[in-house]
Design a protein around this motif. Structure first.
Motif, PDB file in Angstrom:
ATOM      1  N   ILE A 122      41.658  47.991  27.788  1.00 41.12           N
ATOM      2  CA  ILE A 122      40.648  48.158  28.537  1.00 41.12           C
ATOM      3  C   ILE A 122      41.121  48.659  30.111  1.00 41.12           C
ATOM      4  O   ILE A 122      41.936  47.997  30.405  1.00 41.12           O
ATOM      5  N   ASP A 123      40.484  49.470  30.849  1.00 47.70           N
ATOM      6  CA  ASP A 123      40.860  49.940  32.154  1.00 47.70           C
ATOM      7  C   ASP A 123      39.977  49.001  32.851  1.00 47.70           C
ATOM      8  O   ASP A 123      38.993  48.693  32.626  1.00 47.70           O
ATOM      9  N   SER A 124      40.361  49.461  34.298  1.00 45.77           N
ATOM     10  CA  SER A 124      39.316  48.740  35.391  1.00 45.77           C
ATOM     11  C   SER A 124      37.953  49.404  35.459  1.00 45.77           C
ATOM     12  O   SER A 124      37.081  48.533  35.687  1.00 45.77           O
ATOM     13  N   THR A 125      37.703  50.538  35.069  1.00 45.94           N
ATOM     14  CA  THR A 125      36.474  51.088  34.763  1.00 45.94           C
ATOM     15  C   THR A 125      35.634  50.205  33.719  1.00 45.94           C
ATOM     16  O   THR A 125      34.260  49.828  33.999  1.00 45.94           O
ATOM     17  N   THR A 126      36.202  50.121  32.605  1.00 48.81           N
ATOM     18  CA  THR A 126      35.662  49.297  31.400  1.00 48.81           C
ATOM     19  C   THR A 126      35.405  47.896  31.929  1.00 48.81           C
ATOM     20  O   THR A 126      34.311  47.398  31.564  1.00 48.81           O
ATOM     21  N   LEU A 127      36.196  47.251  32.571  1.00 51.67           N
ATOM     22  CA  LEU A 127      36.144  45.905  33.030  1.00 51.67           C
ATOM     23  C   LEU A 127      35.115  45.610  34.025  1.00 51.67           C
ATOM     24  O   LEU A 127      34.100  44.904  34.080  1.00 51.67           O
ATOM     25  N   SER A 128      34.842  46.831  34.758  1.00 51.78           N
ATOM     26  CA  SER A 128      33.868  46.539  35.881  1.00 51.78           C
ATOM     27  C   SER A 128      32.501  46.829  35.142  1.00 51.78           C
ATOM     28  O   SER A 128      31.571  46.230  35.571  1.00 51.78           O
ATOM     29  N   VAL A 129      32.405  47.665  34.021  1.00 52.53           N
ATOM     30  CA  VAL A 129      31.075  47.881  33.332  1.00 52.53           C
ATOM     31  C   VAL A 129      30.927  46.398  32.671  1.00 52.53           C
ATOM     32  O   VAL A 129      29.530  45.895  32.782  1.00 52.53           O
ATOM     33  N   LEU A 130      31.902  45.859  32.077  1.00 48.33           N
ATOM     34  CA  LEU A 130      31.701  44.632  31.472  1.00 48.33           C
ATOM     35  C   LEU A 130      30.959  43.480  32.574  1.00 48.33           C
ATOM     36  O   LEU A 130      30.025  42.569  32.314  1.00 48.33           O
ATOM     37  N   LEU A 131      31.792  43.290  33.665  1.00 43.20           N
ATOM     38  CA  LEU A 131      31.306  42.462  34.690  1.00 43.20           C
ATOM     39  C   LEU A 131      29.816  42.825  35.313  1.00 43.20           C
ATOM     40  O   LEU A 131      28.979  42.101  35.539  1.00 43.20           O
ATOM     41  N   GLY A 132      29.523  44.186  35.310  1.00 45.92           N
ATOM     42  CA  GLY A 132      28.114  44.361  35.646  1.00 45.92           C
ATOM     43  C   GLY A 132      27.083  43.937  35.035  1.00 45.92           C
ATOM     44  O   GLY A 132      26.025  43.584  35.132  1.00 45.92           O
ATOM     45  N   ALA A 133      27.405  44.119  33.439  1.00 46.08           N
ATOM     46  CA  ALA A 133      26.540  43.683  32.562  1.00 46.08           C
ATOM     47  C   ALA A 133      26.390  42.334  32.410  1.00 46.08           C
ATOM     48  O   ALA A 133      25.149  41.509  32.536  1.00 46.08           O
ATOM     49  N   ARG A 134      27.374  41.562  32.706  1.00 45.30           N
ATOM     50  CA  ARG A 134      27.532  39.935  32.706  1.00 45.30           C
ATOM     51  C   ARG A 134      26.631  39.418  34.089  1.00 45.30           C
ATOM     52  O   ARG A 134      25.775  38.945  33.951  1.00 45.30           O
TER      53      ARG A 134
END
Length: 129
Positions: free
Chosen positions: A56-68
């Motif tokens: 996963i890249d930083s964009t995907t990680l950002s999406v997961l963080l936003g959803a959390r």
């Protein structure tokens, strides 16, 4: 595009399992964000299964963080399931960014679902194998 599977576990309370397989970057991040947003709009608790995720890249990680963060604001559970071995790229990016501590992380899907349903992962990260 790398596969994204959404499974609804309809036991009470219902929860969604979002499984990411393979490599996920900016190309698939939009689809992941759309899926997570739709599930949160339905009021579902979410477990993201990353056991078969190679990257996963930083964009995907950002999406997961936003959803959390959105799940937390809505008083819904949100957890990640990672492989038990800790040498994966997903473990590495969570450790390098320091964001691993912001997620409830489990090694087993059943444990993550149980904790998300019980609402015990909203206030604090949990590490369980």
């Amino acid at each position: 595009m790398a596969p994204i599977a959404v499974t609804l576990a309809r036991q009470s309370p219902p929860a969604a399992v979002v499984t990411l397989v393979g490599e996920h970057d900016a190309y698939s991040a939009g689809q992941i964000e759309s899926e997570l947003t739709a599930l949160l709009d339905e009021g579902l608790r979410i477990v993201v299964d990353l056991r078969d995720t190679a990257f996963i890249d930083s964009t995907t990680l950002s999406v997961l963080l936003g959803a959390r963060l959105r799940a937390e604001k809505s008083a819904l559970g949100f957890a990640l399931v990672l492989p038990e071995r800790e040498d994966t790229q997903v473990h590495q990016i969570l450790d390098l960014t320091g964001l691993g501590a912001t997620f409830a992380i489990f090694g087993k899907l059943d444990a993550a679902l149980a904790e998300v349903r019980a609402g015990r992962v909203d206030d604090r990260p949990v590490r369980a194998a």
